[in-house]
Design a protein around this motif. Structure first.
Motif, short mmCIF file in Angstrom:
data_model
loop_
_atom_site.label_atom_id
_atom_site.label_comp_id
_atom_site.label_asym_id
_atom_site.label_seq_id
_atom_site.Cartn_x
_atom_site.Cartn_y
_atom_site.Cartn_z
N ALA A 8 0.45 -0.61 -0.15
CA ALA A 8 0.15 0.07 -0.54
C ALA A 8 0.72 1.68 -0.39
CB ALA A 8 -0.97 0.12 1.98
N GLN A 9 1.91 1.00 0.21
CA GLN A 9 3.19 2.45 -0.16
C GLN A 9 3.19 3.20 -0.96
OE1 GLN A 9 7.17 1.92 -0.71
NE2 GLN A 9 6.94 -0.22 -1.27
N ARG A 10 2.15 4.44 -0.82
CA ARG A 10 2.26 5.44 -1.95
C ARG A 10 3.80 6.05 -1.94
NH1 ARG A 10 -0.72 10.05 0.42
NH2 ARG A 10 -0.92 10.92 -2.00
N PRO A 11 3.59 6.76 -3.49
CA PRO A 11 5.35 7.26 -3.93
C PRO A 11 5.65 8.71 -3.39
CG PRO A 11 3.95 7.34 -5.76
CD PRO A 11 2.88 6.50 -4.58
N LEU A 12 6.57 9.01 -3.75
CA LEU A 12 7.15 10.35 -3.64
C LEU A 12 7.69 10.52 -4.75
CD1 LEU A 12 8.40 12.63 -1.69
CD2 LEU A 12 10.45 11.81 -1.50
N ALA A 13 7.70 12.03 -5.63
CA ALA A 13 7.75 12.19 -6.02
C ALA A 13 9.88 12.57 -6.22
CB ALA A 13 7.66 13.69 -6.54
N ALA A 14 10.37 12.44 -6.99
CA ALA A 14 11.56 12.24 -6.64
C ALA A 14 12.42 13.68 -6.46
CB ALA A 14 12.94 11.81 -7.93
N SER A 15 12.10 14.13 -7.54
CA SER A 15 12.11 15.65 -7.72
C SER A 15 12.62 16.42 -5.82
CB SER A 15 11.47 16.82 -8.10
OG SER A 15 10.20 16.68 -8.39
N ALA A 16 11.68 15.71 -5.07
CA ALA A 16 11.01 15.91 -3.80
C ALA A 16 12.84 16.54 -2.95
CB ALA A 16 10.51 16.00 -3.01
N PHE A 17 12.90 15.10 -3.57
CA PHE A 17 15.09 15.37 -2.93
C PHE A 17 15.22 16.00 -3.01
CE2 PHE A 17 13.39 10.66 -3.25
CZ PHE A 17 13.78 10.37 -1.63
N GLU A 18 15.53 17.33 -4.30
CA GLU A 18 16.29 18.16 -4.53
C GLU A 18 15.88 20.03 -4.19
OE1 GLU A 18 19.35 17.45 -5.63
OE2 GLU A 18 18.77 15.54 -4.97
N GLU A 19 14.41 19.81 -3.82
CA GLU A 19 13.82 20.96 -3.62
C GLU A 19 14.25 21.29 -2.00
OE1 GLU A 19 9.40 21.75 -3.92
OE2 GLU A 19 9.22 19.93 -4.53
N THR A 20 14.40 22.93 -1.95
CA THR A 20 15.38 23.78 -0.69
C THR A 20 13.77 24.30 0.18
OG1 THR A 20 15.26 25.36 -2.32
CG2 THR A 20 17.69 23.96 -2.18
N ALA A 21 13.99 24.09 1.61
CA ALA A 21 12.64 24.67 2.16
C ALA A 21 13.38 26.16 2.23
CB ALA A 21 13.18 24.20 3.15
N PRO A 22 12.04 27.01 1.51
CA PRO A 22 11.96 28.54 1.67
C PRO A 22 12.23 29.22 3.09
CG PRO A 22 9.73 27.46 1.02
CD PRO A 22 10.93 26.48 1.14
N ALA A 23 11.71 28.11 4.07
CA ALA A 23 11.62 28.75 5.78
C ALA A 23 11.93 27.08 6.51
CB ALA A 23 9.98 29.30 5.99
N ALA A 24 12.44 27.42 7.85
CA ALA A 24 11.98 27.14 8.99
C ALA A 24 11.99 27.10 10.35
CB ALA A 24 14.24 26.46 9.03
N ALA A 25 10.41 26.81 10.54
CA ALA A 25 9.56 26.96 11.03
C ALA A 25 10.27 27.17 12.80
CB ALA A 25 8.31 26.51 11.18
N TRP A 26 11.02 26.28 12.71
CA TRP A 26 11.48 25.55 13.79
C TRP A 26 12.50 26.94 14.08
CZ3 TRP A 26 16.85 26.55 13.66
CH2 TRP A 26 17.59 25.70 12.06
N LYS A 27 12.45 28.23 13.73
CA LYS A 27 13.16 29.05 14.48
C LYS A 27 12.64 29.37 15.16
CE LYS A 27 17.31 28.49 10.54
NZ LYS A 27 17.83 30.11 9.90
N SER A 28 11.17 29.64 14.80
CA SER A 28 10.40 30.15 15.75
C SER A 28 8.96 30.04 16.36
CB SER A 28 9.73 31.67 14.86
OG SER A 28 9.05 31.19 13.92
N LYS A 29 8.85 29.03 16.21
CA LYS A 29 8.34 27.68 16.89
C LYS A 29 9.15 26.92 17.67
CE LYS A 29 5.16 29.85 14.57
NZ LYS A 29 4.33 29.26 13.50
N PRO A 30 8.66 25.87 19.30
CA PRO A 30 9.58 25.53 19.42
C PRO A 30 8.77 23.18 19.00
CG PRO A 30 7.02 25.78 20.77
CD PRO A 30 6.98 26.87 19.97
N SER A 31 9.90 22.85 19.98
CA SER A 31 10.08 21.67 18.25
C SER A 31 9.86 21.30 19.39
CB SER A 31 10.85 21.78 17.46
OG SER A 31 11.88 21.73 17.80
#
Length: 238
Positions: free
Chosen positions: A158-181
């Motif tokens: 039942a596994q769902r596939p991931l688009a291979a392009s997701a491995f190369e996309e960069t994060a435009p923000a990092a919420a942990w810088k302003s939210k507890p984690s």
């Protein structure tokens, strides 16, 4: 408006929202509102936008929980105003401007990388896209070594596939810088090197719990422990 945050559970690649079933049952038994939406798995920008949109429509505060690739998604989506906390479960914790490939590449690769199977899917007006799943024969050892064999066969089918392009996309923000984690490190993870999980969690200043011997499918094999960490986050942000 409720002051108890709604927990939004974001699954990762090679899984679906059903992988959270045990965690959902635990949270509901403690009266915690919870939603487990489908993660489209088509790319970091679009997946994060989807989860951010969903979170923004919830009345009251939200704690985002991400498993695996879902951790990258909540890192970006977590900048949404009503998100008050982030919980990473055997997950990637990206820095702003960083991709999954870059973070992963700093450490020895896990067995997952050599056991991915490529497929294609249609993209309107463009060449076919490439997506990946885990080879079914390798799935038990790579993804769910501490899950009963019969259930693992179902998860592999039942596994769902991931688009291979997701491995190369960069994060435009990092919420942990302003939210507890908070972060749970799966000590015997063969899908993401546990060192990747530890590094990202420490960099984010997360409250860290490590489960020795836990596989990547820790939410399936140890839902009580996963739910306990989420409850800690809910209590801290209520």
């Amino acid at each position: 408006m409720s002051t108890t945050p709604t927990v939004v559970l974001v699954h990762g690649a090679f899984a679906d929202a059903g992988s959270w079933s045990g965690v959902i049952e635990e949270l509901q038994s403690h009266g915690i509102p919870v939603i487990a939406p489908p993660n489209p798995l088509r790319g970091l920008a679009s997946d994060s936008a989807y989860i951010a949109s969903l979170a923004s429509q919830i009345d009251g505060p939200v704690v985002l929980v991400g498993h695996s690739y879902g951790g990258a998604v909540i890192t970006v989506a977590g900048v949404t105003e009503n998100v008050v906390g982030l919980v990473y479960v055997a997950a990637y914790v990206l820095e702003e401007g960083e991709s999954l490939g870059e973070l992963q590449g700093r450490f020895p690769l896990s067995p997952l990388v050599s056991n991915l199977k490529q497929w294609t899917y249609p993209v309107p007006g463009a060449d076919p896209g490439v997506e990946v799943t885990i080879d079914e024969g390798a799935f038990p050892s790579v993804f769910a070594a501490d899950v009963p064999a019969d259930l693992t066969k179902v998860l592999a089918a039942a596994q769902r596939p991931l688009a291979a392009s997701a491995f190369e996309e960069t994060a435009p923000a990092a919420a942990w810088k302003s939210k507890p984690s908070w972060a749970l490190v799966a000590g015997a993870d063969e899908a993401i090197n546990p060192e990747v999980e530890r590094f990202g969690a420490k960099r984010a200043g997360a409250t860290i719990v490590e489960l020795e011997g836990a596989s990547h499918a820790v939410a399936v094999s140890q839902p009580e422990q996963v739910a306990d960490l989420i409850r800690d986050a809910v209590r801290a942000t209520s």
